[in-house]
Scaffold this active site. Structure first.
Site, PDB file in Angstrom:
ATOM      1  N   LYS A   1     -38.473   4.253  20.755  1.00 39.76           N
ATOM      2  CA  LYS A   1     -38.923   2.935  20.293  1.00 39.76           C
ATOM      3  C   LYS A   1     -40.352   2.649  20.794  1.00 39.76           C
ATOM      4  O   LYS A   1     -41.111   1.954  20.122  1.00 39.76           O
ATOM      5  CB  LYS A   1     -37.955   1.834  20.738  1.00 39.76           C
ATOM      6  CG  LYS A   1     -36.573   1.901  20.065  1.00 39.76           C
ATOM      7  CD  LYS A   1     -36.622   1.668  18.546  1.00 39.76           C
ATOM      8  CE  LYS A   1     -35.245   1.415  17.950  1.00 39.76           C
ATOM      9  NZ  LYS A   1     -35.218   1.432  16.471  1.00 39.76           N
TER      10      LYS A   1
ATOM     11  N   ASP B   1     -31.525  11.085   4.275  1.00 36.48           N
ATOM     12  CA  ASP B   1     -31.597  11.168   5.739  1.00 36.48           C
ATOM     13  C   ASP B   1     -33.071  10.970   6.131  1.00 36.48           C
ATOM     14  O   ASP B   1     -33.927  11.770   5.731  1.00 36.48           O
ATOM     15  CB  ASP B   1     -31.101  12.556   6.157  1.00 36.48           C
ATOM     16  CG  ASP B   1     -31.058  12.743   7.660  1.00 36.48           C
ATOM     17  OD1 ASP B   1     -31.833  12.089   8.384  1.00 36.48           O
ATOM     18  OD2 ASP B   1     -30.254  13.581   8.110  1.00 36.48           O
TER      19      ASP B   1
ATOM     20  N   SER C   1     -36.949  -2.736  19.105  1.00 38.22           N
ATOM     21  CA  SER C   1     -36.076  -3.332  20.113  1.00 38.22           C
ATOM     22  C   SER C   1     -36.978  -3.812  21.240  1.00 38.22           C
ATOM     23  O   SER C   1     -38.120  -3.355  21.358  1.00 38.22           O
ATOM     24  CB  SER C   1     -35.121  -2.244  20.610  1.00 38.22           C
ATOM     25  OG  SER C   1     -34.574  -2.582  21.846  1.00 38.22           O
TER      26      SER C   1
ATOM     27  N   TYR D   1     -33.895   6.647  23.934  1.00 35.28           N
ATOM     28  CA  TYR D   1     -34.028   5.566  22.942  1.00 35.28           C
ATOM     29  C   TYR D   1     -35.276   4.745  23.245  1.00 35.28           C
ATOM     30  O   TYR D   1     -36.073   4.438  22.343  1.00 35.28           O
ATOM     31  CB  TYR D   1     -32.769   4.706  23.008  1.00 35.28           C
ATOM     32  CG  TYR D   1     -32.703   3.536  22.051  1.00 35.28           C
ATOM     33  CD1 TYR D   1     -32.553   3.732  20.678  1.00 35.28           C
ATOM     34  CD2 TYR D   1     -32.741   2.222  22.526  1.00 35.28           C
ATOM     35  CE1 TYR D   1     -32.458   2.639  19.804  1.00 35.28           C
ATOM     36  CE2 TYR D   1     -32.641   1.142  21.666  1.00 35.28           C
ATOM     37  CZ  TYR D   1     -32.508   1.353  20.305  1.00 35.28           C
ATOM     38  OH  TYR D   1     -32.410   0.276  19.448  1.00 35.28           O
TER      39      TYR D   1
ATOM     40  N   ALA E   1     -37.923   5.734  24.824  1.00 33.45           N
ATOM     41  CA  ALA E   1     -39.103   6.555  24.507  1.00 33.45           C
ATOM     42  C   ALA E   1     -39.371   6.551  23.005  1.00 33.45           C
ATOM     43  O   ALA E   1     -40.524   6.426  22.562  1.00 33.45           O
ATOM     44  CB  ALA E   1     -38.884   7.981  25.009  1.00 33.45           C
TER      45      ALA E   1
ATOM     46  N   ASN F   1     -35.338   0.570   9.187  1.00 36.73           N
ATOM     47  CA  ASN F   1     -34.286   0.013  10.047  1.00 36.73           C
ATOM     48  C   ASN F   1     -33.362   1.089  10.617  1.00 36.73           C
ATOM     49  O   ASN F   1     -32.767   0.894  11.679  1.00 36.73           O
ATOM     50  CB  ASN F   1     -33.472  -0.999   9.209  1.00 36.73           C
ATOM     51  CG  ASN F   1     -32.154  -1.338   9.856  1.00 36.73           C
ATOM     52  OD1 ASN F   1     -32.092  -2.117  10.800  1.00 36.73           O
ATOM     53  ND2 ASN F   1     -31.069  -0.740   9.361  1.00 36.73           N
ATOM     54  N   ALA F   2     -33.267   2.251   9.957  1.00 42.59           N
ATOM     55  CA  ALA F   2     -32.327   3.289  10.409  1.00 42.59           C
ATOM     56  C   ALA F   2     -32.592   3.625  11.869  1.00 42.59           C
ATOM     57  O   ALA F   2     -33.747   3.845  12.254  1.00 42.59           O
ATOM     58  CB  ALA F   2     -32.462   4.537   9.539  1.00 42.59           C
TER      59      ALA F   2
HETATM   60  N1  LIG Z   1     -27.390  -3.135  17.724  1.00 40.57           N
HETATM   61  C1  LIG Z   1     -28.273  -3.483  18.657  1.00 40.57           C
HETATM   62  O1  LIG Z   1     -27.897  -3.966  19.732  1.00 40.57           O
HETATM   63  C2  LIG Z   1     -29.746  -3.295  18.396  1.00 40.57           C
HETATM   64  C3  LIG Z   1     -30.645  -3.844  19.322  1.00 40.57           C
HETATM   65  C4  LIG Z   1     -32.010  -3.659  19.113  1.00 40.57           C
HETATM   66  C5  LIG Z   1     -32.456  -2.946  18.018  1.00 40.57           C
HETATM   67  N2  LIG Z   1     -31.559  -2.418  17.135  1.00 40.57           N
HETATM   68  C6  LIG Z   1     -32.082  -1.628  16.020  1.00 40.57           C
HETATM   69  O2  LIG Z   1     -31.582  -2.129  14.799  1.00 40.57           O
HETATM   70  C7  LIG Z   1     -31.539  -1.062  13.830  1.00 40.57           C
HETATM   71  C8  LIG Z   1     -30.201  -1.076  13.125  1.00 40.57           C
HETATM   72  O3  LIG Z   1     -29.197  -0.772  14.080  1.00 40.57           O
HETATM   73  P1  LIG Z   1     -27.689  -1.312  13.954  1.00 40.57           P
HETATM   74  O4  LIG Z   1     -27.378  -1.970  15.244  1.00 40.57           O
HETATM   75  O5  LIG Z   1     -27.486  -2.020  12.687  1.00 40.57           O
HETATM   76  O6  LIG Z   1     -26.905   0.094  13.956  1.00 40.57           O
HETATM   77  P2  LIG Z   1     -25.745   0.682  13.027  1.00 40.57           P
HETATM   78  O7  LIG Z   1     -24.743  -0.377  12.710  1.00 40.57           O
HETATM   79  O8  LIG Z   1     -25.283   1.925  13.722  1.00 40.57           O
HETATM   80  O9  LIG Z   1     -26.505   1.067  11.678  1.00 40.57           O
HETATM   81  C9  LIG Z   1     -27.429   2.124  11.671  1.00 40.57           C
HETATM   82  C10 LIG Z   1     -27.798   2.446  10.242  1.00 40.57           C
HETATM   83  O10 LIG Z   1     -28.745   3.510  10.283  1.00 40.57           O
HETATM   84  C11 LIG Z   1     -28.302   4.529   9.393  1.00 40.57           C
HETATM   85  N3  LIG Z   1     -28.780   5.821   9.845  1.00 40.57           N
HETATM   86  C12 LIG Z   1     -28.586   6.405  11.053  1.00 40.57           C
HETATM   87  N4  LIG Z   1     -29.169   7.609  11.072  1.00 40.57           N
HETATM   88  C13 LIG Z   1     -29.757   7.784   9.861  1.00 40.57           C
HETATM   89  C14 LIG Z   1     -30.496   8.821   9.267  1.00 40.57           C
HETATM   90  N5  LIG Z   1     -30.781   9.962   9.927  1.00 40.57           N
HETATM   91  N6  LIG Z   1     -30.948   8.666   8.000  1.00 40.57           N
HETATM   92  C15 LIG Z   1     -30.670   7.525   7.310  1.00 40.57           C
HETATM   93  N7  LIG Z   1     -29.972   6.507   7.815  1.00 40.57           N
HETATM   94  C16 LIG Z   1     -29.506   6.649   9.079  1.00 40.57           C
HETATM   95  C17 LIG Z   1     -26.792   4.409   9.347  1.00 40.57           C
HETATM   96  O11 LIG Z   1     -26.270   4.847   8.107  1.00 40.57           O
HETATM   97  P3  LIG Z   1     -25.639   6.290   7.793  1.00 40.57           P
HETATM   98  O12 LIG Z   1     -24.827   6.700   8.985  1.00 40.57           O
HETATM   99  O13 LIG Z   1     -24.801   6.015   6.564  1.00 40.57           O
HETATM  100  O14 LIG Z   1     -26.793   7.177   7.509  1.00 40.57           O
HETATM  101  C18 LIG Z   1     -26.611   2.891   9.426  1.00 40.57           C
HETATM  102  O15 LIG Z   1     -26.706   2.335   8.124  1.00 40.57           O
HETATM  103  C19 LIG Z   1     -31.836   0.222  14.599  1.00 40.57           C
HETATM  104  O16 LIG Z   1     -33.176   0.606  14.405  1.00 40.57           O
HETATM  105  C20 LIG Z   1     -31.618  -0.182  16.045  1.00 40.57           C
HETATM  106  O17 LIG Z   1     -32.383   0.592  16.929  1.00 40.57           O
HETATM  107  C21 LIG Z   1     -30.217  -2.586  17.286  1.00 40.57           C
END
Ligand SMILES: NC(=O)c1ccc[n+]([C@@H]2O[C@H](COP(=O)([O-])OP(=O)(O)OC[C@H]3O[C@@H](n4cnc5c(N)ncnc54)[C@H](OP(=O)(O)O)[C@@H]3O)[C@@H](O)[C@H]2O)c1
Length: 274
Positions: free
Chosen positions: A160, A64, A143, A156, A158, A91-92
């Site tokens: 980022k 985590d 983001s 969110y 804040a 990336n999390a």
């Molecule tokens: N989707 C969008 O529209 C978007 C847009 C801009 C930026 N982003 C950024 O892209 C990144 C990836 O997001 P995503 O869209 O791929 O989301 P996602 O599908 O929800 O994946 C998030 C990942 O983060 C992990 N995670 C969450 N909390 C965690 C913790 N406390 N410790 C370790 N791992 C954790 C989750 O795994 P577990 O639950 O197994 O821990 C999962 O593998 C993020 O930083 C997000 O802010 C996404």
């Protein structure tokens, strides 16, 4: 044909789903050795198997990122398995969807900071000495919300912004030590769980209450191709898609005009369900 990622040791947090899983598969295809971290063992194991089937050596760490100790364990496992770290990708992440005045559980602000900002800090601090040894790269998956305000996302945005400020400063500190810092400013991504897991006003995951994506969203393939290219070129910032950069420039010149564009885009999604 140059193969800039072949034989490199790449560490990815949040690799059990979404962008992190897609990046793991893309780096596996490109010949990198991988250390992958997430909390869910089964999902992470499945991604690791996919990467091994593509020929990659993969180490998994169930952890985590909000825990300092798990950040340290991630570095230890990567170094033990792959001899060092060339690239660490923080990336999390977690998001939210609620107007500030409707939030009933303020703890979601702390939780968003812990994952999106402190999670990156916890992972990069123990990895820095190893990144220095290999003149490596720290990649923060941020983001466009790390630059601009977006309604319904106060906590969110804040978190980022905190990540952006941290990275801008770390880049300056590490320039003479050979470590590059790459910030990735993404538009909305299709095909991830971010919206399903996003906190609603009550601090619970949105689940089926999540909002749909507009046609403006980016595919995982597009995001991965841009990020692997940016890592190879040791870029300092990627805005994906690149045309979004115009919005950040407009925000600097005429903030109210940029805000009107963002408000319109969010309003289009506000009532839309996936
Ligand atoms: N989707 C969008 O529209 C978007 C847009 C801009 C930026 N982003 C950024 O892209 C990144 C990836 O997001 P995503 O869209 O791929 O989301 P996602 O599908 O929800 O994946 C998030 C990942 O983060 C992990 N995670 C969450 N909390 C965690 C913790 N406390 N410790 C370790 N791992 C954790 C989750 O795994 P577990 O639950 O197994 O821990 C999962 O593998 C993020 O930083 C997000 O802010 C996404």
């Amino acid at each position: 044909m140059p193969e800039p990622h072949r034989g490199k040791s790449v560490v990815i947090t949040g690799a059990s789903a979404g962008l992190g899983a897609a990046l793991a598969r893309a780096f596996a295809d490109a010949g990198a050795g991988l250390t992958l971290l997430a909390r869910r063992e089964d999902e992470l194991g499945q991604v690791a198997e996919d990467c091994r089937a593509r020929g990659a050596e993969v180490t998994t760490v169930i952890g985590d990122v909000t825990l300092v100790e798990d950040g340290r364990r991630l570095t230890e496992c990567a170094v033990a398995a792959h001899g060092g770290i060339d690239c660490l990708i923080a990336n999390a992440g977690m998001s939210m969807w609620a107007p500030f005045e409707e939030v009933t559980d303020l703890s979601l602000f702390r939780r968003l900071l812990e994952v999106n900002y402190l999670g990156a800090v916890h992972c990069v601090h123990p990895a820095l000495a190893f990144l220095q040894q290999r003149q490596g790269l720290f990649v923060a998956i941020s983001s466009i919300q790390g630059r601009l305000g977006v309604p319904n996302h106060t906590g969110y945005v804040a978190a980022k912004h905190a990540l952006q400020g941290f990275c801008d400063t770390l880049r300056m500190e590490q320039a003479s030590r050979g470590v590059q810092v790459l910030t990735v400013l993404l538009h909305w991504l299709r095909g991830t769980e971010l919206r399903r897991n996003a906190f609603g006003a009550d601090g619970e995951p949105m689940g089926d209450r999540r909002r749909g994506h507009s046609s403006e969203s980016v595919s995982l393939e597009q995001a991965c191709a841009a990020i692997l290219g940016g890592v190879a070129k040791r870029e300092r910032e990627l805005v994906i898609p690149w045309k979004l950069r115009a919005l950040t420039k407009l925000h600097g010149l005429r903030p109210s005009a940029a805000e009107a564009i963002v408000r319109r885009a969010v309003n289009k999604q506000d009532e839309k369900r996936e």
